[in-house]
Scaffold this active site. Structure first.
Site, PDB file in Angstrom:
ATOM      1  N   GLY A 105       9.767  60.313  53.056  1.00 40.59           N
ATOM      2  CA  GLY A 105      10.732  59.563  53.867  1.00 40.59           C
ATOM      3  C   GLY A 105       9.984  59.043  55.089  1.00 40.59           C
ATOM      4  N   ARG A 152      -0.341  57.748  52.774  1.00 39.90           N
ATOM      5  CA  ARG A 152       0.635  56.886  52.090  1.00 39.90           C
ATOM      6  C   ARG A 152       0.652  55.524  52.789  1.00 39.90           C
ATOM      7  NH1 ARG A 152       6.132  59.389  50.313  1.00 39.90           N
ATOM      8  NH2 ARG A 152       5.836  57.775  48.749  1.00 39.90           N
ATOM      9  N   ASP A 168      11.132  51.629  54.383  1.00 42.70           N
ATOM     10  CA  ASP A 168       9.788  52.138  54.678  1.00 42.70           C
ATOM     11  C   ASP A 168       9.007  51.205  55.577  1.00 42.70           C
ATOM     12  OD1 ASP A 168      10.532  53.653  52.101  1.00 42.70           O
ATOM     13  OD2 ASP A 168       8.851  54.703  53.011  1.00 42.70           O
ATOM     14  N   ASN A 216      11.502  49.307  50.439  1.00 40.97           N
ATOM     15  CA  ASN A 216      12.157  50.616  50.317  1.00 40.97           C
ATOM     16  C   ASN A 216      11.903  51.118  48.900  1.00 40.97           C
ATOM     17  OD1 ASN A 216      13.782  52.754  51.449  1.00 40.97           O
ATOM     18  ND2 ASN A 216      15.432  52.089  50.099  1.00 40.97           N
ATOM     19  N   LYS A 217      12.392  52.295  48.619  1.00 40.20           N
ATOM     20  CA  LYS A 217      12.142  52.940  47.320  1.00 40.20           C
ATOM     21  C   LYS A 217      12.359  51.994  46.153  1.00 40.20           C
ATOM     22  CE  LYS A 217      10.862  56.097  46.692  1.00 40.20           C
ATOM     23  NZ  LYS A 217       9.401  56.269  46.422  1.00 40.20           N
TER      24      LYS A 217
END
Ligand code: MRU
Length: 353
Positions: A46, A88, A238, A248-249
């Site tokens: 997250g 990441r 993100d 985003n995801k």
């Protein structure tokens, strides 16, 4: 409130998000590389939580440093920063937090502080990053609640909750804010393949809070919208580019397109630390690709045959045209995002709309 991450003596402690909801286990990281590994392997995940973890990890790493002079100390710090930055690539909060810690160290060096004083300063800065994140989520929740109808059925994707932040959550913060304002909210949680953040983490958080939660697989949201069972979509982010394009995801883009087709407002909730004005648009956002095993296996069992190729991007980009508004701790910003997002950083805070 859920204890996502905390500094505890000479360690950084975090709940192991790979094991939820089956087990509530905590991981104790005693070195900066251990924290970096926890980020990479998604013990903690997250965007805002990743930023907080990196800040805590840097403070921890430097607390343990044996360097006596500031020059050696700063060189060691840079190594830890590089390691954190390699974990990441998409969540910009990671780089934002590293930059803040770098500025803090530079201010200490410039002021002629001793190594011990700089260690204290780094601890304080990491704590501030943590505390500001919780406060930001709460403010976001209060602003975002305004767009939630009195009796709302909200679809969300991935986990943008307390677990994805220092506490309270961004998209789930909006849901919590609406509930705190006395609104009736029922949530649909996309399971979010391949890592199942929705089924495992969002559902776990919301059920604990007593908020009605229905888990659906990712391919069900279209049918659900067509049956007029969704009033609003709220997701996290993100990285938000200067023009409002939002990473985003993986799967978020599909949800946004479906929402547009069914005339359902699609909102993004994220702190200013997720907005990256230096990145012009979504095409310039780096998208992390993860291990094929996340796709071929579920919970250790192989689903796809050996030999099948796999594509596993962890994120996608939703173009800004699909976004009804970006909910931040400074209010809700709307199109044209190139102007409104820039104004979000102006002092004093712009008046929320
Ligand atoms: O791969 P993850 O689990 O780190 O991805 C998380 C998301 O995509 C979240 O929606 C995003 O980071 C916002 S969290 C408040």
């Amino acid at each position: 409130m859920l204890p996502t991450i905390a500094r505890e003596g000479d360690a950084v402690v975090m709940i192991d998000q790979r094991r939820l909801p089956a087990q509530e286990l905590y991981v104790r990281c005693k070195t900066a590389p251990e924290v970096a590994r926890a980020i990479k392997t998604m013990v903690i995940r997250g965007a805002p939580a990743i930023g907080v973890a990196a800040a805590f990890g840097l403070a921890l790493g430097m607390r343990r440093s044996a360097a006596t002079g500031t020059q050696r100390f700063a060189a060691e710090f840079q190594k830890h920063c590089d390691l954190m930055a390699s974990t990441r690539p998409t969540a910009v909060n990671l780089f934002w937090a590293i930059e803040r810690m770098k500025r803090s160290l530079a201010a200490g060096v410039q002021a002629g502080e001793s190594v011990d004083q700089i260690k204290d300063r780094l601890d304080r800065e990491a704590d501030r990053i943590h505390d500001e994140d919780v406060a930001g989520c709460r403010a976001m929740g209060a602003f975002g609640a305004e767009v939630v109808p009195a009796d709302a059925r909200i679809l969300t994707h991935c986990n943008a909750g307390a677990l994805a932040t220092a506490g309270y959550g961004t998209a789930l913060g909006v849901i919590r804010g609406a509930v705190e304002q006395g609104k009736r909210v029922a949530v649909f949680a996309d399971e979010t393949r391949p890592f199942l953040q929705g089924a495992r983490l969002t559902a776990w958080e919301l059920v604990r809070d007593g908020i009605e939660t229905t888990v659906i697989t990712d391919n069900m949201s279209g049918a659900l919208m067509r049956q007029k069972k969704v009033d609003l979509v709220v997701v996290g982010a993100d990285r938000i580019a200067a023009n409002g394009d939002t990473a985003n995801k993986i799967g978020t883009y599909g949800v946004a397109v479906l929402a547009r087709e069914h005339k359902i407002p699609f909102y993004v909730a994220a702190p200013l630390s997720t907005i990256d004005l230096k990145t012009r648009d979504g095409d310039h956002i780096p998208i992390e690709e993860r291990n094929a095993r996340e796709v071929t296996h579920i919970g250790g069992s192989q689903m796809a045959p050996a030999g099948a190729l796999v594509w596993n991007p962890a994120f996608d980009v939703t173009p800004h045209e699909y976004i009804a508004g970006i909910i931040t701790e400074r209010g809700i910003f709307r199109a044209p995002y190139v102007d409104s997002l820039k104004s979000a950083f102006e002092e004093p805070a712009p008046v929320a709309k």
